[in-house]
Design an enzyme around this catalytic site. Structure first.
Site, PDB file in Angstrom:
ATOM      1  N   THR A   1      43.458  51.687  45.682  1.00 26.44           N
ATOM      2  CA  THR A   1      42.024  51.532  45.988  1.00 26.44           C
ATOM      3  C   THR A   1      41.600  52.305  47.237  1.00 26.44           C
ATOM      4  O   THR A   1      40.409  52.477  47.478  1.00 26.44           O
ATOM      5  CB  THR A   1      41.696  50.052  46.243  1.00 26.44           C
ATOM      6  OG1 THR A   1      42.417  49.644  47.428  1.00 26.44           O
ATOM      7  CG2 THR A   1      42.102  49.175  45.073  1.00 26.44           C
TER       8      THR A   1
ATOM      9  N   ARG B   1      46.542  51.401  54.041  1.00 25.47           N
ATOM     10  CA  ARG B   1      45.621  51.690  52.936  1.00 25.47           C
ATOM     11  C   ARG B   1      46.315  51.404  51.623  1.00 25.47           C
ATOM     12  O   ARG B   1      47.399  51.906  51.371  1.00 25.47           O
ATOM     13  CB  ARG B   1      45.230  53.177  52.938  1.00 25.47           C
ATOM     14  CG  ARG B   1      44.375  53.574  54.081  1.00 25.47           C
ATOM     15  CD  ARG B   1      43.659  54.877  53.821  1.00 25.47           C
ATOM     16  NE  ARG B   1      44.483  55.916  53.221  1.00 25.47           N
ATOM     17  CZ  ARG B   1      44.008  57.086  52.828  1.00 25.47           C
ATOM     18  NH1 ARG B   1      42.736  57.350  52.944  1.00 25.47           N
ATOM     19  NH2 ARG B   1      44.802  58.007  52.324  1.00 25.47           N
TER      20      ARG B   1
ATOM     21  N   ASP C   1      54.540  58.720  57.652  1.00 28.40           N
ATOM     22  CA  ASP C   1      55.806  59.218  57.104  1.00 28.40           C
ATOM     23  C   ASP C   1      56.375  60.347  57.952  1.00 28.40           C
ATOM     24  O   ASP C   1      57.587  60.426  58.161  1.00 28.40           O
ATOM     25  CB  ASP C   1      55.601  59.704  55.662  1.00 28.40           C
ATOM     26  CG  ASP C   1      55.476  58.540  54.691  1.00 28.40           C
ATOM     27  OD1 ASP C   1      55.964  57.440  55.010  1.00 28.40           O
ATOM     28  OD2 ASP C   1      54.882  58.729  53.620  1.00 28.40           O
TER      29      ASP C   1
ATOM     30  N   ASP D   1      50.942  62.770  55.346  1.00 31.33           N
ATOM     31  CA  ASP D   1      50.968  61.350  55.727  1.00 31.33           C
ATOM     32  C   ASP D   1      51.555  61.227  57.131  1.00 31.33           C
ATOM     33  O   ASP D   1      52.746  61.441  57.338  1.00 31.33           O
ATOM     34  CB  ASP D   1      51.803  60.559  54.711  1.00 31.33           C
ATOM     35  CG  ASP D   1      51.687  59.065  54.945  1.00 31.33           C
ATOM     36  OD1 ASP D   1      51.975  58.618  56.077  1.00 31.33           O
ATOM     37  OD2 ASP D   1      51.288  58.349  54.019  1.00 31.33           O
TER      38      ASP D   1
HETATM   39  C1  PRP Z   1      46.864  56.081  57.528  1.00 28.68           C
HETATM   40  C2  PRP Z   1      46.379  56.445  58.906  1.00 28.68           C
HETATM   41  C3  PRP Z   1      45.163  55.577  59.063  1.00 28.68           C
HETATM   42  C4  PRP Z   1      44.606  55.542  57.670  1.00 28.68           C
HETATM   43  C5  PRP Z   1      43.470  56.509  57.582  1.00 28.68           C
HETATM   44  O1  PRP Z   1      47.586  54.921  57.559  1.00 28.68           O
HETATM   45  O2  PRP Z   1      47.339  56.264  59.900  1.00 28.68           O
HETATM   46  O3  PRP Z   1      45.454  54.266  59.522  1.00 28.68           O
HETATM   47  O4  PRP Z   1      45.658  55.954  56.788  1.00 28.68           O
HETATM   48  O5  PRP Z   1      42.838  56.411  56.357  1.00 28.68           O
HETATM   49  P1  PRP Z   1      41.368  55.832  56.196  1.00 28.68           P
HETATM   50  O6  PRP Z   1      40.556  56.457  57.271  1.00 28.68           O
HETATM   51  O7  PRP Z   1      40.965  56.292  54.822  1.00 28.68           O
HETATM   52  O8  PRP Z   1      41.424  54.341  56.295  1.00 28.68           O
HETATM   53  P2  PRP Z   1      48.345  54.368  56.251  1.00 28.68           P
HETATM   54  O9  PRP Z   1      47.473  53.447  55.470  1.00 28.68           O
HETATM   55  O10 PRP Z   1      48.944  55.514  55.484  1.00 28.68           O
HETATM   56  O11 PRP Z   1      49.465  53.434  56.859  1.00 28.68           O
HETATM   57  P3  PRP Z   1      50.722  53.813  57.785  1.00 28.68           P
HETATM   58  O12 PRP Z   1      50.188  54.160  59.138  1.00 28.68           O
HETATM   59  O13 PRP Z   1      51.498  52.540  57.788  1.00 28.68           O
HETATM   60  O14 PRP Z   1      51.465  54.952  57.154  1.00 28.68           O
HETATM   61  N1  URA Z   2      46.401  58.940  56.149  1.00 27.85           N
HETATM   62  C1  URA Z   2      47.265  59.944  56.430  1.00 27.85           C
HETATM   63  O1  URA Z   2      48.347  59.707  56.989  1.00 27.85           O
HETATM   64  N2  URA Z   2      46.909  61.191  56.104  1.00 27.85           N
HETATM   65  C2  URA Z   2      45.739  61.491  55.514  1.00 27.85           C
HETATM   66  O2  URA Z   2      45.476  62.688  55.244  1.00 27.85           O
HETATM   67  C3  URA Z   2      44.870  60.440  55.213  1.00 27.85           C
HETATM   68  C4  URA Z   2      45.216  59.172  55.551  1.00 27.85           C
END
Ligand code: PRP
Ligand code: URA
Length: 217
Positions: A116, A112, A211, A208
């Site tokens: 945005t 994400r 993380d 997150d």
């Molecule tokens: C997080 C999570 C989902 C997404 C959810 O990933 O693991 O993929 O956000 O959010 P959404 O429903 O609003 O799209 P992130 O973009 O933080 O990436 P990462 O897994 O690499 O940390």
């Molecule tokens: N992605 C995450 O990892 N946590 C949230 O709460 C939303 C999106």
């Protein structure tokens, strides 16, 4: 508490179990260390997989017991694929694999954009015979639903028709988005949280997930 309308949708599955509740409480806790967070994400994924695979097709096989031949039923070896949404989805793969060790694993890279909140695609590699399998897409967090919806659209472009989405923590916004964009997809979640904050993080959520799984913050 008022029951949200998506509970009426047969494609929506809130997987409830005392063990899931217990593990979720520890998963959410800010003091839970990375090692335990990883173990809990795997265990919850395994418990959800039990529910998400209830309708897998079986094939008859003949097995020789110590006493006689028996007709038994097995899940077809080519039945399932697991598709984690990178990165955080990786934390659920081993839980699904514990129950379906022969499942092939594909990967979809999405993150994400922090400004945005829109998903940015960077990778897609699915099993060669993906269109013949039920693909279980895994991602612990379903917030706006943008990432999972885009991932499912990418998979559908490859001709896959049997898709399930398995998430751990979800927000009503994300659930509604998936059910609207992909009414053919079964959605499994371990909890439905209250709402999103101004940064599209789930409340109360767990922070997150990527993380916390990989210790990057
Ligand atoms: C997080 C999570 C989902 C997404 C959810 O990933 O693991 O993929 O956000 O959010 P959404 O429903 O609003 O799209 P992130 O973009 O933080 O990436 P990462 O897994 O690499 O940390
Ligand atoms: N992605 C995450 O990892 N946590 C949230 O709460 C939303 C999106």
């Amino acid at each position: 508490m008022e029951k949200l309308e998506f509970y009426e949708n047969p494609k929506f599955h809130h997987v409830r179990h005392p063990l899931i509740e217990h593990k979720l409480a520890i998963l959410r806790d800010i003091h839970t260390p990375t090692k335990q967070f990883v173990e809990l994400a795997e265990e919850i994924a395994m418990l959800e997989t039990y529910e998400a695979t209830k309708d897998l097709p079986l094939e008859a096989v003949t097995v020789e017991t110590p006493l006689e031949k028996a007709t038994c039923y097995m899940v077809s070896g080519r039945a399932v694929g697991i598709v984690p949404i990178l990165r955080a989805g990786l934390g659920m793969v081993s839980g699904v694999q514990k129950l379906i060790p022969n499942a092939k694993v594909g990967h979809i890279g999405l993150y994400r954009d922090h400004e945005t909140h829109q998903p940015i695609e960077y990778y897609c590699k699915l099993p060669e015979d993906a269109e013949n399998r039920t693909l279980i897409v895994v991602d612990p967090m379903l917030a706006t639903g943008g990432s999972a919806s885009d991932a499912i659209a990418m998979i559908k472009k490859r001709g896959v028709t049997k898709i399930k989405l398995c998430c751990i923590v979800s927000a009503p916004e994300g659930i509604r988005r998936i059910l609207a964009d992909h009414p053919d997809v079964d959605l499994y979640v371990a909890t439905v949280d209250r709402c999103l904050n101004e940064n599209c993080y789930i409340l109360p959520g767990l922070g997150d997930a990527g993380d916390r799984l990989f210790g990057t913050k």
